[in-house]
Enzyme design. Structure first.
Site, PDB file in Angstrom:
ATOM      1  CG  HIS B 136      41.495  34.387  38.026  1.00 16.39           C
ATOM      2  ND1 HIS B 136      41.869  35.418  38.791  1.00 16.39           N
ATOM      3  CD2 HIS B 136      41.328  34.582  36.572  1.00 16.39           C
ATOM      4  CE1 HIS B 136      42.092  36.420  38.038  1.00 16.39           C
ATOM      5  NE2 HIS B 136      41.691  36.030  36.488  1.00 16.39           N
ATOM      6  CG  ASP B 213      36.398  32.480  41.142  1.00 15.66           C
ATOM      7  OD1 ASP B 213      35.656  33.317  40.190  1.00 15.66           O
ATOM      8  OD2 ASP B 213      37.490  32.672  40.738  1.00 15.66           O
ATOM      9  CD  GLN B 216      35.134  33.541  33.078  1.00 15.09           C
ATOM     10  OE1 GLN B 216      34.205  33.648  32.037  1.00 15.09           O
ATOM     11  NE2 GLN B 216      36.181  34.485  33.042  1.00 15.09           N
ATOM     12  CE  LYS B 239      36.168  38.169  34.904  1.00 19.78           C
ATOM     13  NZ  LYS B 239      36.912  38.258  34.062  1.00 19.78           N
TER      14      LYS B 239
HETATM   15  C1  PLP Z   1      37.543  32.476  37.210  1.00 14.99           C
HETATM   16  C2  PLP Z   1      37.827  33.795  37.568  1.00 14.99           C
HETATM   17  N1  PLP Z   1      37.874  34.304  38.757  1.00 14.99           N
HETATM   18  C3  PLP Z   1      38.396  35.515  39.065  1.00 14.99           C
HETATM   19  C4  PLP Z   1      38.360  36.508  38.100  1.00 14.99           C
HETATM   20  C5  PLP Z   1      38.680  37.797  38.548  1.00 14.99           C
HETATM   21  O1  PLP Z   1      37.653  38.719  38.430  1.00 14.99           O
HETATM   22  P1  PLP Z   1      38.194  40.414  38.304  1.00 14.99           P
HETATM   23  O2  PLP Z   1      39.308  40.783  37.736  1.00 14.99           O
HETATM   24  O3  PLP Z   1      36.792  40.871  37.736  1.00 14.99           O
HETATM   25  O4  PLP Z   1      37.930  40.519  39.934  1.00 14.99           O
HETATM   26  C6  PLP Z   1      38.401  36.082  36.850  1.00 14.99           C
HETATM   27  C7  PLP Z   1      38.540  37.302  35.877  1.00 14.99           C
HETATM   28  O5  PLP Z   1      39.465  36.949  35.014  1.00 14.99           O
HETATM   29  C8  PLP Z   1      38.243  34.899  36.517  1.00 14.99           C
HETATM   30  O6  PLP Z   1      37.969  34.478  35.368  1.00 14.99           O
END
Ligand code: PLP
Lengths: 152, 419
Positions: B136, B213, B216, B239
């Protein structure tokens, strides 16, 4: 008519399937790139200007049905128009897709009126207007220079 | 606690009653465009159970006070509740010590904290940060920023056509120059589950620290930072059925203790003079200013809720939904699944021949079905598969087989509208 069939009118579907003016223009004198970072849509618009008159317009890129059909119908509509005429058309088109064009003016848009269904889908307004914003950026670009148009 | 004559079933055997679970989520009974809401955008954010909504409301209605600074009754209560939520979060993540769990704004902030505090002070020019090609943007950009600041280099291990990490390539990119490995546990764009433990073992053998990370995975796989053997683990409350604006960062105590604070202010200090200050012990050192107290209360309730469902049962149910959806979607003309790893969870990303994902999203929305269409903040993944975007259905514990059927029927409608 459901709002979905109003959005995806057959003219739009036809232009999505086989867009007009979908080609790289070798002898154009203005060009610009447009992208919508939200969805990754990208397109390039080329123009061939003869003074104030738009002699030819073409585009290439990837996008949804709304943006492809919009680019196809736009390039068709602006051909032969002068710069002020095309800018005025853009203004009316933009009011149409944002739901601000009075009903009795819609017909004046000709084929572009098929985008009237877009106003019911605020997130899709950018799809319909990205080609036009990119067109405007190309118009304003100095001859030969590509202009980035980051957000429609 | 209920008392029954029958012996309690083993936790793993607890099965899930989707109808009962749905009743816990008030929003699921609403309609959208005149149709019952079918919410399949859980990877973007999950819905909230009543217990979470009520915990936030209760905090503001009856408990609101700042923490760590009052001698009065409400402040003491708020401080206790805040600390208790941290202890619950530590248990949830499998952290041995609650000082190893920091409250952040979410996954993004957790990763940026590690980049700016740990990486920025430890990386030298030529050092390498190894990520993967399925990250991401929030697990790419913070490393690019810190690489610019330190002269370090970001490398990315490639993925195969099935969306699995190329482990051989990963191993060959891992060298004595690699100081940090950052990878996603469960990919939001592909659904791939990475073999984090194996990677952590390789990385540690090469002398690198490992950040996971877990945005998910936290609510869909279940997490045990001890078993994963990672050094940092970041996730987002929103999430995992909790509020927005709150997240968790696990960090091993010996690393956190040596890291400098990344923001200064109230609550993170031991003593302040006009010339210099000393820092509070962890975790306080990393929590400058008044934190998201209401959101912490909500997150605490979300963790309790997840506990009551049983993460194993939730994951098993989501696995059944994904398997059924994967089977059924094959019947829709021209659908190509993006991400066909052997080990997958909760995410079904796909394209449809001749139809842009945006158009899919609009027509599904007209049927009350919420999916995501776009690049999912993973543009390098889209580029890898040479597509501009995908449509993505992502499942949570409250989804049903009927909702999968509704998705498939609506995709057939997309075919008939757009040809
Ligand atoms: C795999 C992954 N990493 C990081 C994030 C970032 O999360 P947040 O926007 O809650 O900080 C997300 C959210 O879409 C994600 O799916």
């Amino acid at each position: 008519m459901s709002s979905i069939s109003e959005l995806y009118q057959s003219v739009i579907l036809d232009h999505n399937r086989s867009p007009k003016n979908y080609r790289r223009m070798a002898d154009g004198n203005c060009t610009a790139n447009g992208r919508n970072p939200l969805c990754g849509d990208e397109l390039t618009v080329w123009l061939k200007l003869d003074g104030e008159r738009i002699e030819d317009a073409a585009f290439e890129g990837s996008g949804c049905a709304i943006s492809r059909a919009s680019a196809s119908l736009m390039t068709t509509a602006v051909k032969g128009k002068t710069r002020p005429e095309a800018e005025e058309l853009f203004d009316r088109f933009h009011r149409l897709v944002t739901g601000r064009l009075p009903g009795d003016e819609v017909a004046s848009l000709g084929k572009l009126a098929v985008f009237s269904g877009v106003s019911a889908y605020p997130v899709r307004v950018k799809c319909a207007s990205l080609p036009w914003h990119t067109f405007k950026a190309a118009l304003d670009a100095p001859a030969g220079a590509a202009r980035q148009q980051p957000i429609a | 606690m209920s008392t029954t004559a029958a012996p309690a079933p083993a936790p793993a055997a607890r099965s899930l009653d989707a109808a009962r679970v749905r009743a816990d989520f008030p929003i699921l009974s609403r309609t959208v465009r005149g149709k019952p809401l079918v919410y399949l955008d859980n990877a973007a954010t999950s819905q909230k159970p009543r217990a979470v909504i009520e915990a936030v409301t209760r905090y503001y209605t009856a408990e609101n006070a700042n923490i760590h600074r009052g001698v009065h009754f409400l402040s003491e209560r708020a401080t206790e509740a805040y600390d208790a939520a941290r202890a619950a979060a530590a248990r949830f993540l499998g952290a041995g010590d609650s000082r190893e769990v920091l409250f952040t704004r979410g996954t993004t902030e957790g990763i940026n904290l590690v980049a700016q505090s740990y990486a920025r002070t430890n990386l030298r020019p030529g050092d390498e940060i190894l990520i993967t090609a399925m990250e991401h943007h929030s697990n790419i950009v913070p490393w690019q920023i810190v690489a610019q600041q330190t002269g370090a280099i970001v490398r990315a291990a490639p993925i195969g056509d099935d969306g699995e990490l190329d482990l051989d390539a990963f191993a060959s990119l891992l060298t004595h120059r690699t100081r940090l490995v950052a990878l996603v546990h469960l990919s939001n764009a592909l659904g791939t589950i990475n073999p984090v433990r194996r990677i952590a073992d390789l990385a540690h053998a090469a002398g690198a620290v490992v950040l996971v990370d877990g945005a998910q995975s936290a609510a869909h796989l279940g997490v045990d930072v001890g078993a994963l053997d990672c050094d940092f683990f970041a996730c987002s409350g929103h999430k995992m059925y909790g509020p927005t604006g709150i997240g968790l960062l696990f960090g091993r105590a010996e690393l956190l203790e040596r890291m400098p604070p990344w923001q200064g202010g109230g609550d993170m200090i031991e003593s302040v003079t006009l010339e210099a200050s000393t820092w509070a012990p962890i975790p306080g050192k990393f929590e400058a200013g008044t934190p998201a107290i209401a959101e912490v209360a909500g997150l605490g309730a979300a963790l309790e809720y997840l506990d009551s469902l049983g993460l194993d049962a939730a994951a098993a149910w989501e696995g059944e939904l994904l398997e059924y959806a994967t089977q059924q979607i094959a019947a829709v003309d021209g659908v190509r699944i993006i991400g066909t790893a052997r080990d997958k969870a909760s995410v079904l990303s796909f394209t449809m021949d001749g139809v842009h994902p945006h158009d899919i999203g609009t027509i599904l929305d007209d049927d009350g079905i919420a999916i995501r269409a776009g690049h999912h903040c993973a543009q390098p993944v889209m580029r890898r598969f040479r597509i501009p975007a995908t449509a993505r259905a992502s499942f949570a514990v409250y989804n049903t087989m009927d909702e999968v059927d509704a998705l498939i029927a609506s995709l057939q409608r997309v075919r008939s509208v757009l040809g």
